[in-house]
Design an enzyme around this catalytic site. Structure first.
Site, PDB file in Angstrom:
ATOM      1  N   GLU A 177       0.663  -1.285   0.119  1.00 35.17           N
ATOM      2  CA  GLU A 177      -0.013  -0.052  -0.013  1.00 35.17           C
ATOM      3  C   GLU A 177       0.879   1.221   0.177  1.00 35.17           C
ATOM      4  O   GLU A 177       0.203   2.315  -0.226  1.00 35.17           O
ATOM      5  CB  GLU A 177      -0.855   0.017   1.044  1.00 35.17           C
ATOM      6  CG  GLU A 177      -2.125  -0.923   1.199  1.00 35.17           C
ATOM      7  CD  GLU A 177      -3.125  -0.678   0.139  1.00 35.17           C
ATOM      8  OE1 GLU A 177      -3.439   0.545  -0.083  1.00 35.17           O
ATOM      9  OE2 GLU A 177      -3.513  -1.699  -0.581  1.00 35.17           O
ATOM     10  N   SER A 188     -51.014 -28.113  33.804  1.00 33.51           N
ATOM     11  CA  SER A 188     -50.549 -29.105  34.737  1.00 33.51           C
ATOM     12  C   SER A 188     -49.106 -28.881  35.071  1.00 33.51           C
ATOM     13  O   SER A 188     -48.751 -29.697  36.105  1.00 33.51           O
ATOM     14  CB  SER A 188     -50.608 -30.411  34.353  1.00 33.51           C
ATOM     15  OG  SER A 188     -52.283 -30.576  33.971  1.00 33.51           O
TER      16      SER A 188
END
Lengths: 782, 151
Positions: free
Chosen positions: A196, A476
């Site tokens: 770069e 239940s």
């Protein structure tokens, strides 16, 4: 005279005109300088301001760091129930690479029966675990049989590093893992500079040589093929400016780059660049910095990357979207190989290394294997618990590290069990696809740690979380509270106390009558108490609850962990209580833990960005019920699985595997529930419809099947209740509430709180000749 | 797997019993035979031995792992690092939640932190798992008493 005087006058007039003109120019010049100074002053102020901007951001807190969320660490020891495949799956989730020797951290090797691992070190809330070489061997029954260090010596315990499972992100959704320059592989930094900005170490922020080189290249190519920006300029553009392309912005970029270079060292600039650079996207989350990039593409830390992986990451700097290696593998490979060429040309790697690396595959993890969005239901629970102690802005910016209780293997098993079973149930009952919804919560028995949360049949769905927010009648599932209230009075009730299951009408305070009916619409006469629970008889339960008093049953529910206000109506006795699966799990945790109430926990600890402990979430528990009473209740809930409404679980589970639990079904079968536990895990499952419409499912035909599928996959120890000293087991005839014997037909071995056992001996019809029975007893193992 | 009882008394009883076999066979004709009952829920005795069929997964106590964490927690307690001692003991409880000594260490650490309520809570839980009259049980009883004073 006149002429002369006229001439003189003219001369003097001209002179004065000239003087005036000269004075005017000077004054104009003076005025001009004044005007010229203003832009100069503005320019100077601008430069000072830019310098201030550069400094203030660079020296302050550079980024808003998301909170990172981790799963529970896997702790390995000889005796741990764990399938070998589950362990390998755990290692895959952690990004371990399979190799022939496991020579480096993050590698695993299979050597016959042994799995050899080179673990990575990790900083926990209590201490730093070092990287370690160890080997584990697994028995066929799914247990860690041996655990040894690299020299073959037994190891008592190994704590693996935890998987990262999510984050809490800033509004702009930028995510990054900060890394210091000294922790970055030198080859990565050098390769980045070579590709770069090869003049990075020489220029002062901008490079005229680079600009000239790029211009020449662009002219030759007839278009923009090369940029002249230095790393410093790129950093300025990403860090301080927007992505707008204009001359003004370019000028600002150059000025700020000069300022940055003048003020800070190359090392500081490079470190910031390595953490700032954009390297990809994961949904709405931006992947920034090389450390997170390594995790995103390879699920590996930076220091474990190989040359070809480093080259790919460096190549992505030019355009992470254009070179997206999942979408465009050819482009990405070509770019990577170009970077490798540059690295070789620059002398960073040998030509041979370059050739070898160029032949490597991209080595990416699967594109959808990003665990960050894998567990939205669990992360939602974590966020809610965090919000009690932290401000939202701190969670999004302070880089907190949150250690949770999630077990990725349990979570995956819960998700697949729910999704697969719902699909099968819809097919079986001819329902339209996606009619049914469901939720699952799994906790560790004894410490309230939440191991899994599934809030939707699609485990990846990040929306309405039924595990936390669907409050439905529990049916239940409430019954254990009624029977626990009774058993807490051992002077009145034991497991064989006869209960009347005939039809019942209860008059409520408002003058209304309530007539509960059994699911089968049949009455069962006198039934032993434990069978009324295990077979879930409504009439017997309503009668028992009415005898005990609704308020007393509600008090039991509160002691089990109920926090909501529930009106004391008789219908509560059969489950007219709206709770979420998570709340149900809290109640059943107290039952599974033999009466010890434990605070639910999804978080173990929170550290700040430097690894300092901010808060620990310790085990908080207290004794709410006596062990003897809970032992009796557990017996009844085990009977539910052996001979009651839960027995179909053994069509899927091993017959010898001891578990306990309770089914729940509500009116018109709108809700199908099951809550049950083994020695290690408690699971609560709900199935129903979002429109609260009826389903063809009971607790047993719906939720229990999901639960059974799930528990068949778990590495879990069976339930082995320890008999409290105040409990004794006796052979009794439960239907006549009399003492029996091991050789008497109809006798069962049932626990009693001492003093509550029957005194009368009943008639004994022998199972076998009593002498033969006695002889067999002599030879049987003791 | 348990060993068969081979003590002399039992051997004698077995020998004597053989003599009764013939009379037993006479009685056998009038006995009623039915299958054994379905396996009932199985308790472990206080000593930890199962009285019913073995589970599918054989039980292997991970004692060494717990011992390591006990040791770690003890040394942290000695260094008055209360939070670390609690964290280590909690790790131990994840492995074996019936280890009374781990509850004792947590209770002692909370006492060190001046949190009498928590100390008593954990000491009480430990007493559920401590052998009666053992050193651990005595220490837990003492902590309950001391915690009650702190409250």
């Amino acid at each position: 005279m006149t002429k002369r005087s006229n001439l003189k006058r003219r001369k003097s007039t001209a002179k004065s005109r000239q003087n005036r003109k000269r004075g005017g120019v000077l004054s104009a010049m003076r005025r001009w300088w004044k005007w010229a100074l203003i832009p100069l002053a503005i320019a100077v102020l601008g430069v000072v301001y830019l310098d201030y901007v550069v400094r203030s951001k660079f020296e302050g807190k550079k980024w808003a760091l998301p909170a990172r969320v981790y799963a529970r660490p896997l702790e390995l020891y000889a005796g741990l129930p764990l399938q070998r495949e589950a362990f390998l799956e755990e290692l895959r989730g952690l990004g371990y690479q399979f190799s022939s020797s496991a020579g480096r951290p993050g590698q695993v090797a299979i050597e016959g029966d042994w799995v050899r691992v080179h673990s990575r070190g990790f900083g926990f809330w209590d201490k730093q675990e070092p990287a370690l070489t160890f080997a584990a061997r697994f028995s066929a029954a799914g247990i860690v049989a041996d655990l040894q260090d690299g020299r073959g010596r037994d190891l008592p315990l190994v704590r693996m590093e935890p998987q990262e499972i999510g984050g809490i992100y800033p509004a702009h959704m930028e995510d990054r893992l900060l890394v210091r320059l000294e922790d970055i592989p030198p080859l990565l930094g050098e390769a980045l500079i070579a590709v770069e900005d090869r003049d990075f170490l020489r220029h002062h922020g901008i490079s005229l040589r680079s600009i000239a080189r790029a211009t020449l290249a662009n002219i030759r190519a007839g278009g923009v093929v090369q940029g002249g920006s230095t790393l410093t300029q790129q950093l300025v553009k990403n860090f301080y400016l927007n992505q707008q392309r204009s001359l003004v912005r370019k000028a600002l970029e150059a000025l700020m780059a000069l300022s940055l270079d003048a003020r800070y060292s190359k090392a500081e600039i490079l470190e910031t660049y390595l953490n700032e650079v954009y390297l990809g996207q994961s949904g709405s989350r931006g992947i920034h910095g090389f450390a997170l990039g390594a995790q995103h593409y390879f699920r590996q830390p930076l220091n474990e990357l190989e040359v070809h992986q480093i080259a790919l990451l460096v190549g992505l700097v030019k355009g992470a979207s254009y070179y997206n290696p999942w979408r465009h593998p050819e482009r990405a490979t070509a770019r990577r190989n170009l970077v490798l060429e540059v690295m070789a040309d620059s002398g960073l790697i040998t030509t041979r290394d370059k050739d070898l690396a160029s032949q490597q595959p991209l080595d990416l993890v699967k594109s959808n294997s990003d665990s960050i969005y894998s567990y939205p239901s669990f992360i939602e629970l974590v966020k809610r618990q965090l919000q009690r102690d932290y401000r939202p802005e701190d969670l999004r910016s302070e880089g907190l590290r949150v250690f949770t209780t999630l077990s990725p293997t349990v979570q995956k098993a819960a998700e697949s069990s729910l999704a697969n079973r719902l699909r099968q149930l819809e097919q079986k009952y001819g329902m339209t696809s996606d009619t049914l919804q469901g939720a699952v919560v799994v906790e560790a028995v004894g410490n309230g740690e939440v191991l899994a949360v599934v809030g939707d049949r699609n485990g990846k769905y990040n929306g309405f979380n039924r595990a936390l927010d669907a409050h439905r009648a529990i049916g239940s599932l409430v019954k254990p509270a009624v029977y626990l209230t009774a058993l807490s009075k051992p002077e009145q009730y034991s497991l064989i106390t006869p209960l009347d299951d005939s039809a019942i009408t209860v008059e409520s305070a408002g003058g209304q009558s309530w007539q509960p009916r059994n699911f089968s619409r049949e009455a069962h006469g006198q039934v032993p108490l434990y069978q009324a629970l295990s077979k879930s008889y409504n009439q017997a339960t309503a009668r028992l609850g009415t005898e005990l008093g609704v308020e007393d049953v509600l008090a039991t529910l509160r002691r089990l962990g109920l926090e909501d206000d529930v009106p004391a109506l008789p219908s509560v006795l059969l489950g007219a209580v709206d709770l979420s699966p998570l709340q149900v799990s809290k109640l059943y945790q107290t039952i599974a833990s033999e009466g010890i109430f434990t605070e639910q926990r999804a978080i173990l600890s929170v550290l700040d960005s430097r690894g300092q402990a901010l808060k620990r979430y310790p085990l908080v528990s207290e004794t709410r019920f006596e062990a003897d009473v809970m032992h009796l209740l557990q017996y009844a809930l085990q009977a539910t699985m052996r001979e009651g409404t839960g027995r179909s679980a053994y069509q899927i589970l091993d017959e010898q595997w001891q578990v306990a639990g309770k089914t729940g079904t509500t009116n018109e079968q709108r809700d199908s529930w099951f809550a049950g536990y083994s020695g290690d895990h408690l699971g609560v499952v709900w199935i129903g419809r979002d429109d609260n419409g009826p389903t063809p499912l009971t607790g047993a035909t719906g939720a229990l099947t999901v639960w059974s599928d799930l528990f068949a996959q778990l590495s879990s120890r069976p339930l082995l209740p320890v008999k409290p000293t105040n409990v004794e087991y006796l052979w009794v005839d439960p239907h006549n509430a009399t003492l029996g014997g091991a050789n008497c037909v109809g006798s069962e071995l049932i626990p009693f709180v001492k003093g509550s056992e029957p005194r009368i001996k009943g008639h004994c019809e022998y199972r076998q000749n009593p002498v033969v029975h006695w002889l067999k007893g002599l030879w049987s193992p003791r | 797997m348990k060993k068969l009882n081979r003590n002399p008394g039992t051997v004698f009883m077995r020998g004597a019993a053989l003599g009764l076999i013939s009379s037993a066979l006479v009685l056998a004709g009038c006995a009623t035979y039915t299958p054994a009952p379905a396996p009932a829920p199985a308790p472990e005795s206080e000593t930890g031995s199962a009285s019913r069929p073995a589970p599918a997964i054989p039980k292997q106590e991970p004692e060494r792992a717990v011992d390591r964490l006990l040791e770690e927690s003890r040394s942290q307690l000695a260094a008055r690092d209360w939070q670390a001692a609690i964290a280590s003991a909690e790790r131990g409880l994840r492995i074996n939640r019936r280890e009374a000594e781990l509850y004792l260490l947590i209770a002692e650490a909370y006492r060190g932190l001046g949190n009498g309520d928590r100390s008593v809570q954990f000491a009480r839980q430990g007493l559920r798992h401590a052998a009666e009259g053992s050193r651990t049980a005595k220490a837990l009883h003492n902590l309950v008493a001391a915690g009650e004073v702190l409250r």
